[in-house]
Design an enzyme around this catalytic site. Structure first.
Site, mmCIF file in Angstrom:
data_model
loop_
_atom_site.group_PDB
_atom_site.id
_atom_site.type_symbol
_atom_site.label_atom_id
_atom_site.label_comp_id
_atom_site.label_asym_id
_atom_site.label_seq_id
_atom_site.Cartn_x
_atom_site.Cartn_y
_atom_site.Cartn_z
ATOM 1 C CB CYS A 1 -0.943 0.011 1.198
ATOM 2 S SG CYS A 1 -0.126 0.015 2.792
ATOM 3 C CG MET B 1 -6.031 -4.346 6.739
ATOM 4 S SD MET B 1 -4.614 -4.029 7.808
ATOM 5 C CE MET B 1 -3.344 -3.765 6.565
#
EC number: 1.2.1.70
Length: 334
Positions: free
Chosen positions: A50, A190
């Protein structure tokens, strides 16, 4: 033989620039295939998280193409907009950078542990694609070993120093909101981790599930669930929405959100590419955080001191890699 790398990260470019390099597995397979068509390239590894996208290339000495241009061309992306927002390293600087990266000292959150897994996954995917040559294999092996040694020797971070716990802190800081119910969109690693942390801290958490994958899902203890298709309906009962998926499309869209009678006041987007339409921050009394907005750690005096200890540890693994290279090249001369 030469080792080169290039990359883009949160320090060089904002999320709206970086998210163009978020590849699905099918896309990654094609990118690897395209790169290896160049006969001057022996091997390549791509790290895509990310916060960064980096390409490592093992190539002939006289290979002179910018590695990031190689990546862009292989992915069908115009290189021009990225000419000034990437870094390039060569030779000894490459393994030093990779070791520091694996240790977490180049992460947006200092010393975070997830990067080790991401580096491991990167070399594993490259190996699966038959794209990793022996030089890259050994370099990544040494970087991962260095990171493990650093983690077992130095205390770089507490459990709270992770993006999930940064998100938790944002929620806890909303003292006037009286937050009780939170919707987590996404049931991957996540999403599950975020849901667990919320429940551990006394919040009621509901996690979305895809209907066609119900029986394949691992549901955190004490978590509620809702079908992904009903997420907007569930938002009416929630104070906070957190999204953490790998979807290439928005999971929270402005037009659909405006149809809700009661819109949650806080949205946290943990995904790259972004899950939540950034234009929702223009709605009245809405707060939106993305992975950049959650905030990077400043390099404190304590970090600077730790960095000296890290450098001493990784130096051994850099030397080990150089010794292996000399041995490998020596075999070639016999």
């Amino acid at each position: 033989m030469n080792i080169i790398m290039a990359g883009i990260d949160y320090k060089l470019a904002p999320i709206d620039v970086r998210e163009g390099f978020s590849f699905t597995k099918a896309m990654m397979k094609q990118v690897y295939s395209n790169i290896l068509k160049d006969t001057m390239i022996y091997g390549t590894v791509i790290i895509s998280t990310c916060n960064r996208t980096e390409i490592y290339i093992s190539c002939e000495e006289d290979f002179c193409v910018n590695p990031f241009e190689v990546l862009c061309n292989a992915a069908g992306i115009d290189f021009t907009p990225y000419e000034k927002v990437h870094r390039v390293k060569e030779g000894d600087e490459v393994i030093k950078h990779l070791c520091q990266l694996a240790c977490g000292v180049k992460s947006q959150i200092w010393g975070e542990d997830q990067i080790i897994t991401q580096v491991k996954n990167a070399i594993a995917v490259s190996r699966e694609m038959r794209a990793a040559d022996s030089y890259l294999e050994v370099m990544f092996r040494n970087a991962i070993a260095a990171a493990k040694k650093v983690k077992s020797t130095l205390i770089l971070n507490s459990r709270e120093n992770s993006i999930v716990h940064k998100a938790l802190k944002i929620i806890k800081d909303q003292e006037t909101m009286n937050i009780r119910e939170i919707l987590v969109i996404g049931n991957g690693e996540m999403g599950r981790l975020m849901t667990n942390v919320l429940i551990e801290n006394g919040y009621r958490a509901t996690m979305t599930l895809r209907q066609y994958r119900y029986h394949a899902n691992v549901i955190p203890l004490n978590a509620n669930t809702v079908d992904y298709s009903n997420r907007y309906e569930k938002m009416k009962d929630c104070d906070v929405v957190i999204s953490a998926t790998l979807s290439p499309h928005y999971t929270v869209e402005m037009e659909n959100l405006k149809k809700i009678d009661k819109i949650p006041k806080l949205f946290i987007d943990l995904a790259v590419p972004r899950d939540i339409d950034p234009s929702i921050k223009n709605l009245p009394n809405i707060e939106l955080y993305d992975v950049d907005g959650i905030g990077a750690d400043e390099i404190s005096k304590n970090h600077a001191q730790q960095l000296k200890g890290i450098e001493r540890i990784i130096e051994k693994y850099i030397c080990d890699y150089h010794k292996w290279c000399l041995f490998k090249e020596g075999l070639g001369c016999i």
